[in-house]
Write a protein that holds these residues in place. Structure first.
Motif, short mmCIF file in Angstrom:
data_model
loop_
_atom_site.label_atom_id
_atom_site.label_comp_id
_atom_site.label_asym_id
_atom_site.label_seq_id
_atom_site.Cartn_x
_atom_site.Cartn_y
_atom_site.Cartn_z
N LEU A 198 -28.45 36.74 15.71
CA LEU A 198 -28.30 36.35 17.10
C LEU A 198 -26.90 35.78 17.35
N TRP A 199 -26.43 34.95 16.43
CA TRP A 199 -25.06 34.43 16.56
C TRP A 199 -24.06 35.58 16.64
N GLU A 200 -24.26 36.59 15.82
CA GLU A 200 -23.34 37.73 15.81
C GLU A 200 -23.38 38.49 17.14
N ARG A 201 -24.59 38.66 17.71
CA ARG A 201 -24.69 39.38 18.98
C ARG A 201 -23.95 38.65 20.10
N PHE A 202 -23.95 37.32 20.05
CA PHE A 202 -23.33 36.56 21.14
C PHE A 202 -21.84 36.28 20.93
N ARG A 203 -21.26 36.75 19.85
CA ARG A 203 -19.83 36.50 19.61
C ARG A 203 -18.95 37.00 20.75
N PRO A 204 -19.18 38.23 21.28
CA PRO A 204 -18.31 38.68 22.39
C PRO A 204 -18.40 37.77 23.61
N PHE A 205 -19.61 37.25 23.91
CA PHE A 205 -19.76 36.32 25.04
C PHE A 205 -19.01 35.03 24.77
N LEU A 206 -19.22 34.45 23.61
CA LEU A 206 -18.57 33.18 23.28
C LEU A 206 -17.05 33.33 23.27
N ARG A 207 -16.57 34.45 22.75
CA ARG A 207 -15.13 34.69 22.73
C ARG A 207 -14.57 34.77 24.15
N ASN A 208 -15.35 35.35 25.06
CA ASN A 208 -14.92 35.51 26.44
C ASN A 208 -14.84 34.19 27.17
N VAL A 209 -15.90 33.37 27.08
CA VAL A 209 -15.97 32.15 27.91
C VAL A 209 -15.39 30.93 27.21
N PHE A 210 -15.34 30.96 25.87
CA PHE A 210 -14.74 29.87 25.10
C PHE A 210 -13.72 30.48 24.13
N PRO A 211 -12.59 30.94 24.63
CA PRO A 211 -11.63 31.65 23.77
C PRO A 211 -11.16 30.83 22.57
N GLU A 212 -11.20 29.51 22.68
CA GLU A 212 -10.77 28.67 21.55
C GLU A 212 -11.67 28.83 20.34
N SER A 213 -12.89 29.34 20.55
CA SER A 213 -13.85 29.52 19.45
C SER A 213 -13.67 30.85 18.72
N ASP A 214 -12.99 31.81 19.38
CA ASP A 214 -12.91 33.18 18.88
C ASP A 214 -14.31 33.75 18.63
N GLY A 215 -15.29 33.20 19.33
CA GLY A 215 -16.65 33.70 19.20
C GLY A 215 -17.39 33.20 17.98
N ILE A 216 -16.80 32.30 17.22
CA ILE A 216 -17.40 31.87 15.94
C ILE A 216 -17.60 30.36 15.94
N ILE A 217 -18.83 29.94 15.63
CA ILE A 217 -19.14 28.51 15.55
C ILE A 217 -19.17 28.11 14.08
N GLU A 218 -17.99 27.83 13.55
CA GLU A 218 -17.86 27.44 12.14
C GLU A 218 -16.84 26.31 12.02
N SER A 219 -16.91 25.59 10.89
CA SER A 219 -15.99 24.47 10.67
C SER A 219 -15.42 24.51 9.26
N PRO A 220 -14.25 23.91 9.05
CA PRO A 220 -13.63 23.92 7.72
C PRO A 220 -14.30 22.97 6.74
N LEU A 221 -14.06 23.23 5.46
CA LEU A 221 -14.50 22.37 4.37
C LEU A 221 -13.25 21.79 3.72
N ARG A 222 -13.08 20.47 3.77
CA ARG A 222 -11.85 19.84 3.30
C ARG A 222 -12.14 18.87 2.14
N GLN A 223 -11.35 18.97 1.10
CA GLN A 223 -11.45 18.01 0.00
C GLN A 223 -10.74 16.73 0.38
N ILE A 224 -11.35 15.59 0.04
CA ILE A 224 -10.76 14.29 0.41
C ILE A 224 -10.59 13.43 -0.84
N THR A 225 -9.70 13.87 -1.69
CA THR A 225 -9.46 13.20 -2.97
C THR A 225 -8.88 11.80 -2.79
N LYS A 226 -7.95 11.64 -1.84
CA LYS A 226 -7.34 10.32 -1.64
C LYS A 226 -8.38 9.30 -1.18
#
Length: 435
Positions: A56-84
């Motif tokens: 379902l997420w994949e089907r809605f990617r074109p819609f999300l990309r259109n109305v929320f261009p900052e998302s590029d249609g993908i609802i994902e987040s980075p994984l960051r190491q925090i050694t300090k």
């Protein structure tokens, strides 16, 4: 109900940890009901449901990309190491990462996963039933005036402490729904203001989350063309969160991080009503099995899921029943009664729960900013101290501590107004100076 003093004494005798919980002391509780694969097979949802949610997420990617261009249609987040941060704050082995759902596009919190998913699922069902679209079509059509006019016949309601309401209100208004968000007293003013600016109706209550969701539910179900997003009992919210497991699996693979018996994965999840951490745990267990160990984190003033699981009363008990006030600076976690659906699932899957004091959240917020230049909401910092809080669990289960990958799930923060974030940071600085 509120238990009598005599009843509370009996509960304490049966569960001695309740004495510390009631006295608002930070505690750790190991879940005695964890039985791995046997429990996965008995759940009311499956890995096939997760696969459906991912499609379902994949089907809605074109819609999300259109109305929320900052998302590029993908609802994902980075994984960051925090050694300090880790080296500065705790003497534990293994590596520590942050899953930065605070950077999720559109609403800047973990609720983008569940909230957007449930509304997109509902919108798809309505459109398919009306013969306006099929699953094989380009879903960019959902951004057209024709679809907005169609959805304007329908209403959406949701009760929220803040971030879920922001998620539901944003996507619902964008699709064209008439959306009402019922906000508890602990919801931040900036979230209410942002919701109104995005086209949602916001109703404020002087009580906590339970009052807001109860009022919202009552108002919504009286309308035959209205749909209520029930954070206390929603399969679709749960499934929306669960797909994050596939995303994390890919990220760990890219970083060449193994997850197996010799290399365990520990995940720390801030917990309010229990839907988002429960959904993510469900997904992670299906992907990594017994090699992932999931821990919920709750404020000392709002340990609703811990009490529900500890007593076995699940959603039929609240923190107020034990004289706990449910007053916390961690607005997203300010929930007095746990989710009916999510709690029953989590009971079979999580390794444990620990609680944390509000002042510690501010300290972690400031220390993370100083060491890693990552800024979170107070509630989103709850998982950062996880590796230090579960040492007993590691030793009891004879796990190779030096090989553990620890992940603190950061649940929100990128949309916090600059002035509010400065105040959060300053509060942490003041507390650190006091020692």
């Amino acid at each position: 109900m509120v238990f009598s003093q005599q009843e509370v004494v009996k509960w304490k005798e049966k569960y001695p940890i309740l004495d510390d919980i009631i006295n608002l002391n930070p505690v750790y509780w190991s879940n005695p009901h964890l039985h791995e694969q046997e429990n996965l097979d008995s759940l009311p949802i499956s890995k096939e449901d997760m696969a459906y949610a991912e499609k379902l997420w994949e089907r809605f990617r074109p819609f999300l990309r259109n109305v929320f261009p900052e998302s590029d249609g993908i609802i994902e987040s980075p994984l960051r190491q925090i050694t300090k941060f880790k080296d500065n704050q705790m003497s534990v082995e293994g590596d520590l990462y942050v899953k930065c759902d605070n950077e999720l596009p559109i609403v800047g919190s973990i609720k983008a996963r569940g909230g957007l998913y449930e509304i997109l699922h509902y919108a798809e069902c309505l459109a398919i039933d009306a013969g306006m679209v099929s699953a094989n079509d380009n879903y960019e059509v959902f951004a057209t005036d024709q679809f907005k006019k169609f959805f304007s016949q329908y209403a959406i309601g949701v009760g929220s402490t803040g971030n879920l309401g922001l998620s539901i209100g944003t996507i619902s208004a964008q699709l064209g729904f008439n959306v009402s968000v019922y906000m508890s007293s602990d919801a931040k003013q900036w979230k209410k203001d942002l919701l109104r600016s995005r086209g949602a109706f916001v109703y404020e209550f002087s009580g906590d989350f339970s009052e807001a969701i109860r009022s919202g539910r009552e108002q919504t179900i009286n309308d035959p063309k209205a749909y209520f997003v029930d954070d206390e009992d929603s399969k679709h919210l749960f499934l929306g969160y669960s797909v994050a497991a596939f995303e994390l699996q890919k990220q760990l693979h890219e970083k060449k991080i193994k997850v197996n018996k010799e290399n365990p994965l520990f995940v720390y999840l801030p917990c309010g009503v229990g839907g988002s951490p429960g959904g993510i745990t469900f997904g992670l267990k299906h992907v990594f099995g017994e090699h992932v160990h999931c821990f919920f984190v709750e404020p000392t003033h709002s340990p609703s899921v811990m009490i529900g699981l500890l007593t076995g009363k699940m959603e039929n008990v609240s923190v107020q029943d034990f004289g706990i006030d449910n007053q916390t600076e961690a607005d997203g976690l300010a929930v007095g009664r746990p989710s009916a659906f999510a709690t029953k699932v989590s009971d079979k899957l999580i390794s444990g729960i620990y609680t944390v004091e509000d002042n510690e959240l501010y300290r972690y917020l400031t220390r993370l900013a100083d060491t890693e230049d990552i800024f979170l909401e107070p509630s989103a910092t709850a998982g950062l101290i996880g590796p230090a809080r579960v040492q007993k669990y590691i030793k009891e289960n004879e796990l190779p501590e030096e090989n553990i990958t620890h992940i603190a799930w950061a649940t929100g923060g990128s949309l916090v107004p600059e002035q509010d974030m400065k105040e959060f940071y300053a509060q942490g600085k003041r507390l650190m100076e006091k020692g």
